[in-house]
Design a protein around this motif. Sequence first.
Motif, PDB file in Angstrom:
ATOM      1  N   TYR A   1       0.839  -1.201   0.000  1.00  0.00           N
ATOM      2  CA  TYR A   1       0.000   0.000   0.000  1.00  0.00           C
ATOM      3  C   TYR A   1       0.877   1.256   0.000  1.00  0.00           C
ATOM      4  O   TYR A   1       0.641   2.189  -0.782  1.00  0.00           O
ATOM      5  CB  TYR A   1      -0.919  -0.009   1.219  1.00  0.00           C
TER       6      TYR A   1
ATOM      7  N   ARG B   1       1.176   4.249  -2.920  1.00  0.00           N
ATOM      8  CA  ARG B   1       0.943   5.677  -2.634  1.00  0.00           C
ATOM      9  C   ARG B   1       2.160   6.521  -3.013  1.00  0.00           C
ATOM     10  O   ARG B   1       2.019   7.618  -3.544  1.00  0.00           O
ATOM     11  CB  ARG B   1       0.617   5.868  -1.149  1.00  0.00           C
TER      12      ARG B   1
ATOM     13  N   HIS C   1      -5.652   6.478  -3.277  1.00  0.00           N
ATOM     14  CA  HIS C   1      -5.919   5.652  -2.093  1.00  0.00           C
ATOM     15  C   HIS C   1      -6.596   4.339  -2.484  1.00  0.00           C
ATOM     16  O   HIS C   1      -6.160   3.253  -2.098  1.00  0.00           O
ATOM     17  CB  HIS C   1      -6.792   6.452  -1.127  1.00  0.00           C
TER      18      HIS C   1
ATOM     19  N   ALA D   1      -4.317   1.995  -4.591  1.00  0.00           N
ATOM     20  CA  ALA D   1      -3.286   1.344  -3.771  1.00  0.00           C
ATOM     21  C   ALA D   1      -3.883   0.196  -2.959  1.00  0.00           C
ATOM     22  O   ALA D   1      -3.264  -0.860  -2.810  1.00  0.00           O
ATOM     23  CB  ALA D   1      -2.630   2.365  -2.850  1.00  0.00           C
ATOM     24  N   LEU D   2      -5.091   0.400  -2.446  1.00  0.00           N
ATOM     25  CA  LEU D   2      -5.763  -0.674  -1.704  1.00  0.00           C
ATOM     26  C   LEU D   2      -6.124  -1.831  -2.629  1.00  0.00           C
ATOM     27  O   LEU D   2      -5.972  -3.003  -2.262  1.00  0.00           O
ATOM     28  CB  LEU D   2      -7.026  -0.151  -1.024  1.00  0.00           C
TER      29      LEU D   2
ATOM     30  N   VAL E   1      -3.326  -4.239  -3.413  1.00  0.00           N
ATOM     31  CA  VAL E   1      -3.003  -5.220  -2.370  1.00  0.00           C
ATOM     32  C   VAL E   1      -3.645  -6.563  -2.697  1.00  0.00           C
ATOM     33  O   VAL E   1      -3.068  -7.621  -2.464  1.00  0.00           O
ATOM     34  CB  VAL E   1      -3.477  -4.713  -0.989  1.00  0.00           C
TER      35      VAL E   1
ATOM     36  N   THR F   1      -5.900  -4.526   5.386  1.00  0.00           N
ATOM     37  CA  THR F   1      -6.322  -3.690   4.253  1.00  0.00           C
ATOM     38  C   THR F   1      -7.455  -2.752   4.662  1.00  0.00           C
ATOM     39  O   THR F   1      -7.453  -1.569   4.323  1.00  0.00           O
ATOM     40  CB  THR F   1      -6.769  -4.574   3.075  1.00  0.00           C
TER      41      THR F   1
END
Length: 196
Positions: free
Chosen positions: A96, A100, A106, A109-110, A113, A166
């Motif tokens: 994550y 970023r 945001h 990036a999540l 994962v 997460t």
Amino acid sequence: MLTGRPITRFTASTAMQDEMQSSLVLGSVFVLASLTIGFRSPKQAVVTFIPIFLVVVWLYGLMYVSGASLNIVTVTIATISLGVGIDYCIHVTERYREGRENGETHNDALAAVGGACGLALLGSASSDVAGFLVIALSPMGLFANFGIFSAAMIALSLFASLVLTTAALGLISKPTEEAYVAVGSVGTAAHSDEEA
């Protein structure tokens, strides 16, 4: 004073359990300190650590529900779960952070994962679970319990890292970004007013 082999065994087992529980507390402190130094962010260190601490709690709960006695093997698994599980959570948090830093939003990036990072963790955890389940086939009760609870610990660690870590990263980082967007919008509006 009572003596004999059962008493000696009970005394030694109780002492070892107390030592292992002390090492669990000490290990937790060292892991949290290491994460804080490594991430240079106490908030992200706590977010990475709490899911694995929950795995220890779930593991003790699973032992209680299954009727397993608290012995040197089961206490050892709880301590080992800190070392094994924290790796999964570190991978999630670091993926994550990397996203970023590379300019991803945001949400992107999540989502990343759950992509290649999530598949790699799933593959790693699956092979570990399979290996420990082989030990669960042992005719010796202690080794069988070790295999079963170790496999459960790895599966719980995978769940904690991919779902809880997460989600926690999403919760702690989202308000910051929204505040930044709001400030940026106000600044843009003020700039437009000045130009008008």
